[in-house]
Design an enzyme around this catalytic site. Structure first.
Site, PDB file in Angstrom:
ATOM      1  N   LYS A 176       0.840  -1.201   0.000  1.00 22.60           N
ATOM      2  CA  LYS A 176       0.000   0.000   0.000  1.00 22.60           C
ATOM      3  C   LYS A 176       0.875   1.251   0.000  1.00 22.60           C
ATOM      4  O   LYS A 176       1.470   1.615   1.003  1.00 22.60           O
ATOM      5  CB  LYS A 176      -0.942   0.047   1.211  1.00 22.60           C
ATOM      6  CG  LYS A 176      -2.062   1.064   0.968  1.00 22.60           C
ATOM      7  CD  LYS A 176      -2.595   1.744   2.188  1.00 22.60           C
ATOM      8  CE  LYS A 176      -1.777   2.844   2.746  1.00 22.60           C
ATOM      9  NZ  LYS A 176      -1.660   4.070   1.902  1.00 22.60           N
ATOM     10  N   GLU A 187       9.869   1.489  10.784  1.00 22.70           N
ATOM     11  CA  GLU A 187      10.936   2.467  10.521  1.00 22.70           C
ATOM     12  C   GLU A 187      10.280   3.825  10.642  1.00 22.70           C
ATOM     13  O   GLU A 187       9.479   4.199   9.783  1.00 22.70           O
ATOM     14  CB  GLU A 187      11.525   2.208   9.127  1.00 22.70           C
ATOM     15  CG  GLU A 187      12.927   2.765   8.980  1.00 22.70           C
ATOM     16  CD  GLU A 187      12.922   4.153   8.407  1.00 22.70           C
ATOM     17  OE1 GLU A 187      12.892   5.120   9.216  1.00 22.70           O
ATOM     18  OE2 GLU A 187      12.935   4.287   7.179  1.00 22.70           O
ATOM     19  N   CYS A 226      13.861  10.725   6.676  1.00 26.98           N
ATOM     20  CA  CYS A 226      13.739  10.359   8.103  1.00 26.98           C
ATOM     21  C   CYS A 226      15.067  10.540   8.829  1.00 26.98           C
ATOM     22  O   CYS A 226      15.083  10.820  10.012  1.00 26.98           O
ATOM     23  CB  CYS A 226      13.174   8.967   8.293  1.00 26.98           C
ATOM     24  SG  CYS A 226      13.328   7.902   6.895  1.00 26.98           S
ATOM     25  N   GLU A 282      10.022  16.164  14.908  1.00 30.16           N
ATOM     26  CA  GLU A 282      10.370  15.984  13.502  1.00 30.16           C
ATOM     27  C   GLU A 282       9.567  16.971  12.657  1.00 30.16           C
ATOM     28  O   GLU A 282       8.346  16.959  12.667  1.00 30.16           O
ATOM     29  CB  GLU A 282      10.046  14.539  13.065  1.00 30.16           C
ATOM     30  CG  GLU A 282      10.502  14.239  11.663  1.00 30.16           C
ATOM     31  CD  GLU A 282      10.221  12.793  11.246  1.00 30.16           C
ATOM     32  OE1 GLU A 282       9.066  12.345  11.366  1.00 30.16           O
ATOM     33  OE2 GLU A 282      11.171  12.127  10.781  1.00 30.16           O
TER      34      GLU A 282
HETATM   35  P1  NAI Z   1       1.881   8.583   7.953  1.00 27.90           P
HETATM   36  O1  NAI Z   1       2.748   7.818   8.891  1.00 27.90           O
HETATM   37  O2  NAI Z   1       0.485   8.847   8.398  1.00 27.90           O
HETATM   38  O3  NAI Z   1       1.794   7.829   6.535  1.00 27.90           O
HETATM   39  C1  NAI Z   1       2.675   6.844   6.079  1.00 27.90           C
HETATM   40  C2  NAI Z   1       1.896   5.680   5.506  1.00 27.90           C
HETATM   41  O4  NAI Z   1       1.071   5.112   6.510  1.00 27.90           O
HETATM   42  C3  NAI Z   1       0.952   6.070   4.360  1.00 27.90           C
HETATM   43  O5  NAI Z   1       0.948   5.019   3.404  1.00 27.90           O
HETATM   44  C4  NAI Z   1      -0.386   6.127   5.054  1.00 27.90           C
HETATM   45  O6  NAI Z   1      -1.478   5.905   4.200  1.00 27.90           O
HETATM   46  C5  NAI Z   1      -0.268   5.019   6.055  1.00 27.90           C
HETATM   47  N1  NAI Z   1      -1.166   5.120   7.213  1.00 27.90           N
HETATM   48  C6  NAI Z   1      -1.611   6.257   7.808  1.00 27.90           C
HETATM   49  N2  NAI Z   1      -2.431   5.944   8.823  1.00 27.90           N
HETATM   50  C7  NAI Z   1      -2.508   4.597   8.882  1.00 27.90           C
HETATM   51  C8  NAI Z   1      -3.211   3.677   9.706  1.00 27.90           C
HETATM   52  N3  NAI Z   1      -4.008   4.085  10.686  1.00 27.90           N
HETATM   53  N4  NAI Z   1      -3.053   2.354   9.493  1.00 27.90           N
HETATM   54  C9  NAI Z   1      -2.245   1.921   8.515  1.00 27.90           C
HETATM   55  N5  NAI Z   1      -1.578   2.739   7.682  1.00 27.90           N
HETATM   56  C10 NAI Z   1      -1.702   4.062   7.862  1.00 27.90           C
HETATM   57  O7  NAI Z   1       2.612   9.936   7.619  1.00 27.90           O
HETATM   58  P2  NAI Z   1       1.955  11.273   6.984  1.00 27.90           P
HETATM   59  O8  NAI Z   1       0.650  11.555   7.702  1.00 27.90           O
HETATM   60  O9  NAI Z   1       1.936  11.113   5.538  1.00 27.90           O
HETATM   61  O10 NAI Z   1       3.014  12.377   7.392  1.00 27.90           O
HETATM   62  C11 NAI Z   1       2.964  13.013   8.659  1.00 27.90           C
HETATM   63  C12 NAI Z   1       4.342  13.169   9.244  1.00 27.90           C
HETATM   64  O11 NAI Z   1       4.938  11.907   9.457  1.00 27.90           O
HETATM   65  C13 NAI Z   1       5.337  13.920   8.406  1.00 27.90           C
HETATM   66  O12 NAI Z   1       5.225  15.289   8.547  1.00 27.90           O
HETATM   67  C14 NAI Z   1       6.650  13.405   8.928  1.00 27.90           C
HETATM   68  O13 NAI Z   1       7.036  14.107  10.079  1.00 27.90           O
HETATM   69  C15 NAI Z   1       6.331  11.983   9.317  1.00 27.90           C
HETATM   70  N6  NAI Z   1       6.780  11.026   8.293  1.00 27.90           N
HETATM   71  C16 NAI Z   1       7.940  10.363   8.505  1.00 27.90           C
HETATM   72  C17 NAI Z   1       8.432   9.508   7.568  1.00 27.90           C
HETATM   73  C18 NAI Z   1       9.694   8.773   7.788  1.00 27.90           C
HETATM   74  O14 NAI Z   1      10.182   8.126   6.873  1.00 27.90           O
HETATM   75  N7  NAI Z   1      10.250   8.804   8.972  1.00 27.90           N
HETATM   76  C19 NAI Z   1       7.751   9.294   6.281  1.00 27.90           C
HETATM   77  C20 NAI Z   1       6.507  10.010   6.152  1.00 27.90           C
HETATM   78  C21 NAI Z   1       6.067  10.848   7.134  1.00 27.90           C
END
Ligand code: NAI
Ligand code: MG
Length: 492
Positions: free
Chosen positions: A186, A261, A295, A395
């Site tokens: 996904k 991660e 990240c 972050e």
């Molecule tokens: P997110 O963690 O919500 O999204 C990442 C993935 O998780 C997406 O595919 C999303 O659809 C999925 N997801 C979201 N909620 C879920 C749930 N309840 N169950 C299963 N899958 C779920 O991150 P988002 O909202 O896109 O970004 C918010 C913040 O997160 C960013 O501003 C950043 O600080 C952080 N982030 C960190 C990352 C990293 O690699 N460390 C990558 C992306 C975001």
């Protein structure tokens, strides 16, 4: 480019549909969502929006594929398919890189020279690793022969974010397939294009249908359904720490194995004996690479008191010269943030930084590129930051650097470790003892010495503390995707 051009000429031959089994299909609900080009804020494609019903179909297709030719295929043959997939990514490197840039706003020079080639490397690495997944023979007591088999988990769910859409997906898909699992992938709702392209290329490489299913959709619907599905044995996730916590919680009911991660607030420490030219270049790259949406971004720059001013000047000077612009222009080094939501988040943190007394020395506002509708943020540097300030603790995930002065080795390490996160860290020094003492003392899954942001398909990668657990890449990256079976034979 005229955005309507891309809407009318499909970016994907499969038409933005879901890949389930051998079929490219619309969502059961019939819903579609739009993905935007962050550089223009214009929609570029309509994508089928998967939810629980589609996830269920994908898990069924994956289960069926496990019982088909894939389940009986030799590791060597699985490896050959993975190698072909690596080759296909490189054959289409320009096209795949362009798709990634259109969808995520990252400079095309990075997509085509870094992201896609690194993703191909991951497939090449795990192509070879498939035949090296060895068990052991164990000297047990008594007249018995005991050995172990390393077997796949079964069906695994892979949930990836938008900052390195193809690369992060590949770091999960390749080891999962090398070990013989079937996958439901996904992608993030912001960036579904390259995951679907990977699905197209996987079929072309000869992967049997159902081994890799790709279901774009939103986190709370498609993502949550994958985590809750009883037919899924494990979930590997990259994204926000709070989402990781939710995934652990929601996966508990079906006893999911999870690999997380998560976020970071990586310290980048410059000692007074460092090569300041190299450190300045490194510090700039550490925070502004991929527009700070990394990240491991070196978002906390710790500088020794004696070289603070000199280093800051070098970093500011280099940052002013960064070419920000159309991500499709090969000269661009700083692209567009992925979404309006990220722009708003960065803006909030910049205000908090000012309010808490940090000194803004560069940027601090949106950049007007083209017609000004894209999500661009100027390279931003705060000096005079204290490690206790919000901008040093949370972050931001954008091009915002916090510069923090330190007095001596011990206080640098103590402050670097005083963080909820522990993904990566770096030190700059000419003193070899100091460098290795720091590497041992830092609480982080990766430590770079006189460099930053190095990755390789062969080297393990992952977090300490709130940055998560589980390792990706290298042979360690196979651990999550296998389980060990102990076999006993009576020899008496
Ligand atoms: P997110 O963690 O919500 O999204 C990442 C993935 O998780 C997406 O595919 C999303 O659809 C999925 N997801 C979201 N909620 C879920 C749930 N309840 N169950 C299963 N899958 C779920 O991150 P988002 O909202 O896109 O970004 C918010 C913040 O997160 C960013 O501003 C950043 O600080 C952080 N982030 C960190 C990352 C990293 O690699 N460390 C990558 C992306 C975001
Ligand atoms: Mg979220």
């Amino acid at each position: 480019m005229n955005p309507t051009d891309t809407m009318s000429t499909p970016l994907l031959a499969s038409g933005g549909r879901l890949l389930i089994g051998a079929e490219w299909r619309e969502a059961v609900s019939g819903k579609r969502f739009r993905t935007l080009n962050p550089a223009t804020a214009e929609p570029i494609a309509e994508i089928a929006e998967g939810d629980a019903a589609d996830i269920d179909l994908a898990v069924q297709a994956a289960k069926q594929a496990l019982g088909g030719p894939w389940g009986k295929m030799s590791a060597a043959d699985r490896g050959k398919i993975l190698w072909r997939l690596g080759d296909l990514l490189m054959k289409h490197v320009e096209q795949v890189g362009r798709l990634e840039t259109l969808d995520s706003g990252k400079p095309v020079a990075e997509s085509t020279k870094i992201d896609v080639p690194l993703a191909a490397d991951v497939f090449y690495y795990y192509a070879g690793a498939a035949t090296k997944l060895e068990g052991s023979t164990i000297p047990v007591s008594g007249p018995f022969f005991n050995y172990t088999l390393r077997e796949p988990l079964g069906v695994v769910g892979l949930i990836v974010p938008w900052n390195f859409p193809l690369l992060i997906a590949s770091r999960k898909v390749a080891p999962a397939l090398a070990a013989g699992n079937c996958v439901v992938l996904k992608p993030a709702e912001e960036t579904p294009l390259t995951a679907l392209r990977l699905g197209e290329l996987a079929l072309e490489a000869g992967l049997p249908p159902g081994v890799l299913n790709v279901v774009p959709g939103f986190g709370p619907t498609a993502g949550a359904a994958l985590v809750a599905h009883p037919g899924v044995a494990g979930v590997a996730f990259t994204g926000e720490t709070t989402t990781g916590q939710l995934i652990m919680q929601n996966g508990a009911k079906t006893l999911k194995k999870v690999s997380l991660e998560l976020g970071g607030k990586s310290p980048n420490i410059v000692f007074d004996d460092a090569d300041l030219e190299a450190a300045g270049r490194g510090a700039m790259h550490a925070i502004f690479y991929n527009k700070g949406e990394v990240c491991t971004a070196g978002s906390r720059l710790f500088v020794a008191k004696d070289v603070h001013q000199a280093l800051l000047e070098k970093v500011v000077e280099r940052s002013q010269k960064l070419v920000q612009g159309d991500p499709l222009d090969p000269k661009t080094r700083l692209g567009a943030q992925v979404s309006q939501a990220q722009i708003e988040k960065i803006g909030r943190y910049v205000e908090i930084g000012k309010k808490e007394g940090a000194r803004l020395v560069l940027g601090g506002e949106q950049a007007k590129i083209g017609d000004g509708r894209g999500y661009f943020w100027k390279p931003t540097i705060f000096d005079g930051v204290r490690n206790s300030m919000t901008i040093a603790r949370e972050e931001i995930f954008g091009p915002v650097l916090s510069v923090i002065e330190f007095d001596d080795f011990d206080s640098a390490i103590a402050q670097a470790n005083d963080s909820a996160y522990g993904l990566a860290a770096a030190v700059w020094t000419r003193d070899i003892k100091k460098a290795h003492r720091a590497a041992r003392a830092l609480h982080a899954g990766t430590v770079w010495i006189n460099t930053f942001n190095l990755y390789d398909a062969a080297s393990p990668y992952g977090g300490y503390k709130a940055s998560g657990f589980g390792r990706e890449s290298g042979m360690a990256g196979l651990d999550f995707y296998t389980q060990t079976k102990s076999v006993w034979v009576d020899l008496s």
